[in-house]
Design an enzyme around this catalytic site. Structure first.
Site, PDB file in Angstrom:
ATOM      1  N   ASN A 109     -21.555  -0.814  37.292  1.00 45.79           N
ATOM      2  CA  ASN A 109     -20.234  -1.454  37.268  1.00 45.79           C
ATOM      3  C   ASN A 109     -20.315  -2.871  36.696  1.00 45.79           C
ATOM      4  O   ASN A 109     -19.452  -3.299  35.937  1.00 45.79           O
ATOM      5  CB  ASN A 109     -19.615  -1.485  38.665  1.00 45.79           C
ATOM      6  N   HIS A 155      17.704 -13.088   7.386  1.00 44.92           N
ATOM      7  CA  HIS A 155      18.391 -11.783   7.255  1.00 44.92           C
ATOM      8  C   HIS A 155      18.082 -11.122   5.906  1.00 44.92           C
ATOM      9  O   HIS A 155      18.886 -10.339   5.412  1.00 44.92           O
ATOM     10  CB  HIS A 155      19.911 -11.923   7.401  1.00 44.92           C
ATOM     11  N   SER A 276      -0.809   6.678  -8.591  1.00 51.73           N
ATOM     12  CA  SER A 276      -0.195   7.901  -8.084  1.00 51.73           C
ATOM     13  C   SER A 276      -0.845   9.086  -8.778  1.00 51.73           C
ATOM     14  O   SER A 276      -1.209   9.005  -9.950  1.00 51.73           O
ATOM     15  CB  SER A 276       1.304   7.877  -8.388  1.00 51.73           C
ATOM     16  N   LYS A 282       2.584   4.196 -11.822  1.00 49.55           N
ATOM     17  CA  LYS A 282       2.601   3.544 -10.518  1.00 49.55           C
ATOM     18  C   LYS A 282       1.389   2.662 -10.252  1.00 49.55           C
ATOM     19  O   LYS A 282       0.272   2.973 -10.620  1.00 49.55           O
ATOM     20  CB  LYS A 282       2.683   4.593  -9.393  1.00 49.55           C
ATOM     21  N   GLU A 289       0.135  -1.871   2.667  1.00 50.71           N
ATOM     22  CA  GLU A 289       0.784  -0.859   3.512  1.00 50.71           C
ATOM     23  C   GLU A 289      -0.146  -0.439   4.645  1.00 50.71           C
ATOM     24  O   GLU A 289       0.296  -0.216   5.781  1.00 50.71           O
ATOM     25  CB  GLU A 289       1.170   0.359   2.670  1.00 50.71           C
TER      26      GLU A 289
END
Ligand code: ARG
Length: 463
Positions: A109, A155, A276, A282, A289
């Site tokens: 532990n 915004h 792509s 592309k 991402e």
């Protein structure tokens, strides 16, 4: 091999054994387990439980295990319950009966708390170095375009013009806070639990301060029950990773937008973009991402351990073994994301004309104009109304701010005067914002210099 068994008439079922085993992931703790066990061996010698010869033999055997464990094949076919059991089995293979003394007065532990703290201490150090490197890269990118003007958004609508370095310094602040937060987490990690036993404190007279000193811990824990039940330090680490990932995900989102055809402000290097399989034209921002995507995964790691710990009765419960995979994953993803963000930042090329044109085409100067009216004595509410009307008329007539001459402006309302047309250029209003933390060019220059100094202080603190 098991570290227990005397009380049992049969062994565990194969299904349970497979379900409960953690070696396939906690083997990552092997070097920490060995360093901790070597320090514990020395403590056993100081407490008179091992002779110095015995201790020496064990320390050397541990050393060998550490070297052999560098080869991932070392773990092939091992079916030990966890890394602690695995290391002791190896020790036994090397030192025979002598190995039976190693667990005197020690519990897994406290050992698992120790190993995790040692591993986290190193990992935190790595992330701190990476954060410092990213901060430095942001300053480099800011200095490449010191005068570039970009619209600032609220915004996601063009709001007020700011300097490019001012925008990047916002991220500098976020990552500087992450650095500080991680350093604070490290301070709470850097506490030695050894000597706590299973939950009640060790029954042998170890000098806990000396063990802590041996392992270069800053201090020792103060309550043995707390040690067995505590994973706060792990949650601190996960929260720190989560915050860094949150900030990285926002930077990623900004740069995905800014590098899109719609914005066209920045170009990302070929090295951090992907093509792509179908569309030949592309050039996709996959690196950013993935940073954005992996942030969710790291928040999941934090949430996962929160939920594991919630409502557990004191002290240790086997549930707590579930802390490790989230920790390893969070470190791995955060470290990868920080490294990737740095490479992306290195590759960024800004085309200052594009954001400047975006600022000029829009009414980011409206506030500058209203504030100038207010400086000249027009009540702000009235000034706001007047400029609002000017914008409305312009939108209707399809006029940009630069289409207004001084004379036309002065004719629009008696409060305006011809010289105020200067403020219709986004770069001019900025000069009124020379306030600490503002986008005035002198303030930004000072903030950049201060950021460099702060970064070197941060780096010095890393030692
Ligand atoms: N593998 C265990 C864990 O990671 C080590 C501690 C085991 N202690 C126990 N009493 N079963 O939590």
């Amino acid at each position: 091999m098991k570290l227990w068994g005397g009380r049992f008439e049969t062994g565990p079922s194969a299904i349970f054994e497979q379900f409960s085993g953690s070696l396939h992931f906690d083997k990552k703790l092997v070097q920490a387990d060995i360093a901790g066990s070597q320090a514990f061996t020395r403590a056993l010698a100081r407490a008179g439980i091992l002779t110095s010869d015995e201790a020496q033999q064990l320390v050397v055997a541990f050393e060998e295990i550490g070297k052999e464990a560098a080869d991932p094949k070392y773990f092939d076919g091992a079916d030990d319950e966890d890394i602690h059991t695995f290391v002791i089995r190896k020790l036994k293979e090397k030192t025979g009966a002598l190995a039976d003394k190693i667990h005197t007065g020690r519990s897994r532990n406290e050992q698992v708390s120790l190993d995790t703290r040692l591993w986290l201490r190193t990992s935190t150090g790595t992330l701190l170095d990476q954060l410092a490197a990213l901060l430095s890269e942001l300053l480099t990118l800011a200095r490449k375009y010191p005068d570039a003007i970009v619209p600032g958004y609220t915004h996601l609508r063009r709001a007020q013009a700011v300097l490019w370095p001012h925008y990047l310094l916002a991220y500098f602040e976020m990552f500087a806070r992450d650095f500080e937060r991680l350093r604070q987490a490290k301070a709470r990690i850097d506490v030695s639990p050894l000597g706590s036993g299973a939950l009640a404190g060790s029954g042998f007279p170890f000098d806990r301060d000396e063990i802590a000193h041996d392992l270069q811990f800053a201090s020792i824990t103060r309550n043995s029950m707390d040690v067995s039940g505590d994973r706060d330090f792990a949650l601190d680490f996960l929260y720190s990773c989560s915050m860094a990932m949150l900030h990285l995900s926002r930077l990623a989102e900004d740069w995905i937008l800014y590098s899109s055809e719609e914005f066209g402000w920045i170009t990302l290097g070929d090295g951090v973009t992907s093509g792509s399989s179908l569309m030949p034209q592309k050039k996709n921002p996959d690196s950013l991402e993935l940073i954005r995507g992996k942030s969710g995964r790291v928040f999941g790691d934090l949430t996962s351990l929160f939920i594991t710990m919630k409502g557990l009765p004191m002290t240790y419960n086997r549930d707590m073994q579930e802390d490790k995979e989230p920790l390893f994953d969070a470190f791995h993803q955060t470290s990868g994301a920080l490294a990737t963000a740095k490479v992306v930042a290195e590759s960024v090329v800004l085309d200052p004309k594009r954001p400047a044109a975006a600022a000029e085409e829009s009414w980011v100067v409206a506030t500058d104009l209203a504030e100038e009216l207010a400086r000249r004595g027009v009540p702000f509410h009235r000034a706001h109304q007047l400029v609002g009307k000017l914008v409305l008329d312009s939108v209707r007539a399809n006029k940009k701010p630069s289409d207004w001459t001084g004379a036309a402006l002065a004719a629009f309302a008696p409060e305006f005067s011809a010289d105020m047309a200067l403020l219709l250029q986004p770069g001019e209003g900025m000069k009124t914002r020379e306030i600490p933390g503002g986008t005035g060019p002198a303030s930004v220059g000072k903030a950049l210099d201060e950021a460099e100094i702060r970064l070197s202080t941060m780096r010095r603190a890393l030692g």
